[in-house]
Scaffold this active site. Structure first.
Site, PDB file in Angstrom:
ATOM      1  N   HIS A   1      -8.534   0.296  -3.967  1.00  0.00           N
ATOM      2  CA  HIS A   1      -9.428   0.042  -2.195  1.00  0.00           C
ATOM      3  C   HIS A   1     -10.341   0.633  -2.818  1.00  0.00           C
ATOM      4  O   HIS A   1      -9.716   2.253  -2.008  1.00  0.00           O
ATOM      5  CB  HIS A   1      -8.321  -0.182  -0.928  1.00  0.00           C
ATOM      6  CG  HIS A   1      -9.282   0.194   0.140  1.00  0.00           C
ATOM      7  ND1 HIS A   1      -8.537  -0.679   0.792  1.00  0.00           N
ATOM      8  CD2 HIS A   1     -10.334  -0.501   0.441  1.00  0.00           C
ATOM      9  CE1 HIS A   1      -9.167  -0.458   1.779  1.00  0.00           C
ATOM     10  NE2 HIS A   1     -10.708  -0.053   1.831  1.00  0.00           N
TER      11      HIS A   1
ATOM     12  N   MET B   1      -9.507   7.735  -0.764  1.00  0.00           N
ATOM     13  CA  MET B   1     -10.332   8.151  -0.151  1.00  0.00           C
ATOM     14  C   MET B   1     -10.632   9.578  -0.246  1.00  0.00           C
ATOM     15  O   MET B   1     -10.297  10.182  -1.064  1.00  0.00           O
ATOM     16  CB  MET B   1      -9.369   8.312   1.659  1.00  0.00           C
ATOM     17  CG  MET B   1      -8.527   7.274   1.810  1.00  0.00           C
ATOM     18  SD  MET B   1      -7.518   6.882   3.446  1.00  0.00           S
ATOM     19  CE  MET B   1      -7.372   5.631   3.401  1.00  0.00           C
TER      20      MET B   1
ATOM     21  N   SER C   1       1.245  -1.445   0.295  1.00  0.00           N
ATOM     22  CA  SER C   1       0.044  -0.081   0.403  1.00  0.00           C
ATOM     23  C   SER C   1       0.888   0.973  -0.040  1.00  0.00           C
ATOM     24  O   SER C   1       0.876   1.542   0.688  1.00  0.00           O
ATOM     25  CB  SER C   1      -0.598  -0.060   1.690  1.00  0.00           C
ATOM     26  OG  SER C   1      -1.165   1.165   1.321  1.00  0.00           O
TER      27      SER C   1
ATOM     28  N   MET D   1     -10.689  -5.025   6.710  1.00  0.00           N
ATOM     29  CA  MET D   1     -10.172  -3.962   7.506  1.00  0.00           C
ATOM     30  C   MET D   1     -10.101  -4.627   9.104  1.00  0.00           C
ATOM     31  O   MET D   1     -10.436  -5.172   9.448  1.00  0.00           O
ATOM     32  CB  MET D   1     -10.798  -3.016   7.815  1.00  0.00           C
ATOM     33  CG  MET D   1     -11.101  -2.407   6.423  1.00  0.00           C
ATOM     34  SD  MET D   1      -9.524  -1.802   5.145  1.00  0.00           S
ATOM     35  CE  MET D   1      -9.025  -1.149   6.692  1.00  0.00           C
TER      36      MET D   1
ATOM     37  N   ASP E   1      -5.172   3.225  -2.255  1.00  0.00           N
ATOM     38  CA  ASP E   1      -6.181   3.640  -1.381  1.00  0.00           C
ATOM     39  C   ASP E   1      -6.884   4.597  -1.489  1.00  0.00           C
ATOM     40  O   ASP E   1      -5.860   5.380  -1.715  1.00  0.00           O
ATOM     41  CB  ASP E   1      -5.444   3.498   0.176  1.00  0.00           C
ATOM     42  CG  ASP E   1      -4.799   2.513   0.889  1.00  0.00           C
ATOM     43  OD1 ASP E   1      -6.176   1.261   0.891  1.00  0.00           O
ATOM     44  OD2 ASP E   1      -3.263   2.185   1.155  1.00  0.00           O
TER      45      ASP E   1
ATOM     46  N   ASP F   1      -5.721  -5.469   5.876  1.00  0.00           N
ATOM     47  CA  ASP F   1      -5.479  -4.919   5.258  1.00  0.00           C
ATOM     48  C   ASP F   1      -5.653  -4.130   6.915  1.00  0.00           C
ATOM     49  O   ASP F   1      -6.947  -3.642   7.102  1.00  0.00           O
ATOM     50  CB  ASP F   1      -6.273  -3.925   4.646  1.00  0.00           C
ATOM     51  CG  ASP F   1      -5.801  -2.798   3.816  1.00  0.00           C
ATOM     52  OD1 ASP F   1      -4.596  -2.019   4.035  1.00  0.00           O
ATOM     53  OD2 ASP F   1      -6.377  -1.767   3.053  1.00  0.00           O
TER      54      ASP F   1
ATOM     55  N   MET G   1     -12.405   3.797  -0.689  1.00  0.00           N
ATOM     56  CA  MET G   1     -13.118   3.830   0.218  1.00  0.00           C
ATOM     57  C   MET G   1     -13.851   5.362   0.239  1.00  0.00           C
ATOM     58  O   MET G   1     -12.918   6.227   0.572  1.00  0.00           O
ATOM     59  CB  MET G   1     -11.797   4.657   2.045  1.00  0.00           C
ATOM     60  CG  MET G   1     -11.630   3.679   1.922  1.00  0.00           C
ATOM     61  SD  MET G   1     -10.229   3.120   3.112  1.00  0.00           S
ATOM     62  CE  MET G   1      -8.393   3.097   1.372  1.00  0.00           C
TER      63      MET G   1
ATOM     64  N   HIS H   1      -0.989  -2.125  -4.277  1.00  0.00           N
ATOM     65  CA  HIS H   1      -2.445  -2.119  -2.976  1.00  0.00           C
ATOM     66  C   HIS H   1      -3.220  -0.462  -3.489  1.00  0.00           C
ATOM     67  O   HIS H   1      -2.330   0.525  -2.707  1.00  0.00           O
ATOM     68  CB  HIS H   1      -3.077  -2.471  -1.452  1.00  0.00           C
ATOM     69  CG  HIS H   1      -3.828  -2.486  -1.107  1.00  0.00           C
ATOM     70  ND1 HIS H   1      -5.004  -3.199  -1.175  1.00  0.00           N
ATOM     71  CD2 HIS H   1      -4.492  -1.391   0.096  1.00  0.00           C
ATOM     72  CE1 HIS H   1      -5.628  -2.575  -0.198  1.00  0.00           C
ATOM     73  NE2 HIS H   1      -5.171  -2.047   0.070  1.00  0.00           N
TER      74      HIS H   1
HETATM   75  C1  DX5 Z   1      -6.108   2.430   5.349  1.00  0.00           C
HETATM   76  C2  DX5 Z   1      -5.666   1.935   4.166  1.00  0.00           C
HETATM   77  C3  DX5 Z   1      -4.178   0.704   4.145  1.00  0.00           C
HETATM   78  C4  DX5 Z   1      -3.138   1.319   4.918  1.00  0.00           C
HETATM   79  C5  DX5 Z   1      -2.469   0.051   5.666  1.00  0.00           C
HETATM   80  O1  DX5 Z   1      -7.523   3.209   5.843  1.00  0.00           O
HETATM   81  O2  DX5 Z   1      -6.377   0.939   3.560  1.00  0.00           O
HETATM   82  O3  DX5 Z   1      -4.513   0.131   3.275  1.00  0.00           O
HETATM   83  O4  DX5 Z   1      -2.519   2.304   3.844  1.00  0.00           O
HETATM   84  O5  DX5 Z   1      -1.381   0.817   5.641  1.00  0.00           O
HETATM   85  P1  DX5 Z   1      -0.794   0.014   7.689  1.00  0.00           P
HETATM   86  O6  DX5 Z   1      -0.829  -1.356   6.513  1.00  0.00           O
HETATM   87  O7  DX5 Z   1       0.580   1.073   7.937  1.00  0.00           O
HETATM   88  O8  DX5 Z   1      -1.937  -0.378   8.713  1.00  0.00           O
HETATM   89 ZN    ZN Z   2      -6.617  -0.464   1.671  1.00  0.00          ZN
END
Ligand code: DX5
Ligand code: ZN
Length: 231
Positions: A73, A44, A15, A144, A42, A188, A75, A40
């Site tokens: 992913h 948001m 990620s 999660m 993310d 994750d 969100m 991965h």
């Molecule tokens: C959090 C993300 C993750 C995040 C994980 O909402 O979905 O993918 O980057 O980071 P770590 O591995 O530091 O928890």
């Molecule tokens: Zn994620």
């Protein structure tokens, strides 16, 4: 999602949320050189989660430069509005949050019709029973193991029994499909060499590593440790 995990016992997804975005190309090449399996990404929106991160323009640039599977992913609220554009940008797998999809089976079918792998993500408080009616449309379930929004949070131990419960639900489903339908479990949040061993024992197949990788002095050591533990 053909041959997605056919030849491997587990997969590592990096990620990039905690990488140095000013050096994105270099950061991606660095983790690719370590033999990770997918990126991965993310996304948001500042609404479903409080943070705002990257979108389609960044993903399409990454697509041009990285020959890895892109695991996106989402969100975001109302993901239906954006699925086509994320697939056009280069997503190979799309995860939507069950909490954001009032017509989940339609959404997952649409992702598959567009040619991407379809996955659903569950917040820590969302039970696995929320997806029992959409298993035919799924390639992967993202559990999660922190509340979404930020990297670097501590792994939530109470997610271990949830992963086990999901694993047995998916095993049952696989049996009922005559062994044809294997749905993968991705974890994750707070994954590092120590927590990876426990989530694997609970049934996880794909491990997302964010801060454990990008904040490490030597990410090569982290990957080596994970490989020693999981193999
Ligand atoms: C959090 C993300 C993750 C995040 C994980 O909402 O979905 O993918 O980057 O980071 P770590 O591995 O530091 O928890
Ligand atoms: Zn994620």
């Amino acid at each position: 999602m053909k041959n997605f995990l056919s030849d491997k016992k587990y997969r590592i997804a990096a990620s990039i949320l905690d990488c140095n975005f000013l050096e994105l190309n270099r950061e991606i090449k660095k983790v690719m050189a370590l033999g990770i399996d997918m990126l991965h990404l993310d996304v948001m929106d500042g609404s479903f989660v409080s943070n705002i991160s990257i979108g389609q323009p960044v993903i399409s640039r990454i697509r041009q430069h990285a020959g890895l599977k892109l695991d996106v992913h989402l969100m975001i609220n109302n993901p239906d509005k954006h699925i086509d554009s994320f697939i056009s940008a280069g997503a190979d797998i799309i995860s939507v949050h069950v909490e954001t999809c009032p017509h989940l089976s339609w959404t997952l079918r649409h992702i598959k019709q567009c040619g991407a792998g379809a996955a659903v993500a569950l917040n820590p408080a969302t039970p696995v029973s929320s997806i029992e009616n959409v298993l035919p449309y799924l390639d992967m379930v993202l559990i999660m193991t922190v509340n979404p929004g930020f990297g670097g949070q501590a792994f939530l131990e109470e997610m271990l029994p949830k992963i086990k419960k999901l694993k047995s639900m998916l095993e049952e489903y696989k049996k009922s499909s005559g062994g044809k339908r294997k749905i993968l479990i991705q974890v994750d949040g707070g994954i590092n060499p120590e927590t990876a061993a426990r989530v694997m024992a609970a049934g996880a197949d794909i491990f997302v590593l964010g801060s454990a990788l990008f904040n490490a002095d030597d990410p090569g050591i982290v990957i080596r440790k994970i490989n020693e533990i999981l193999v």
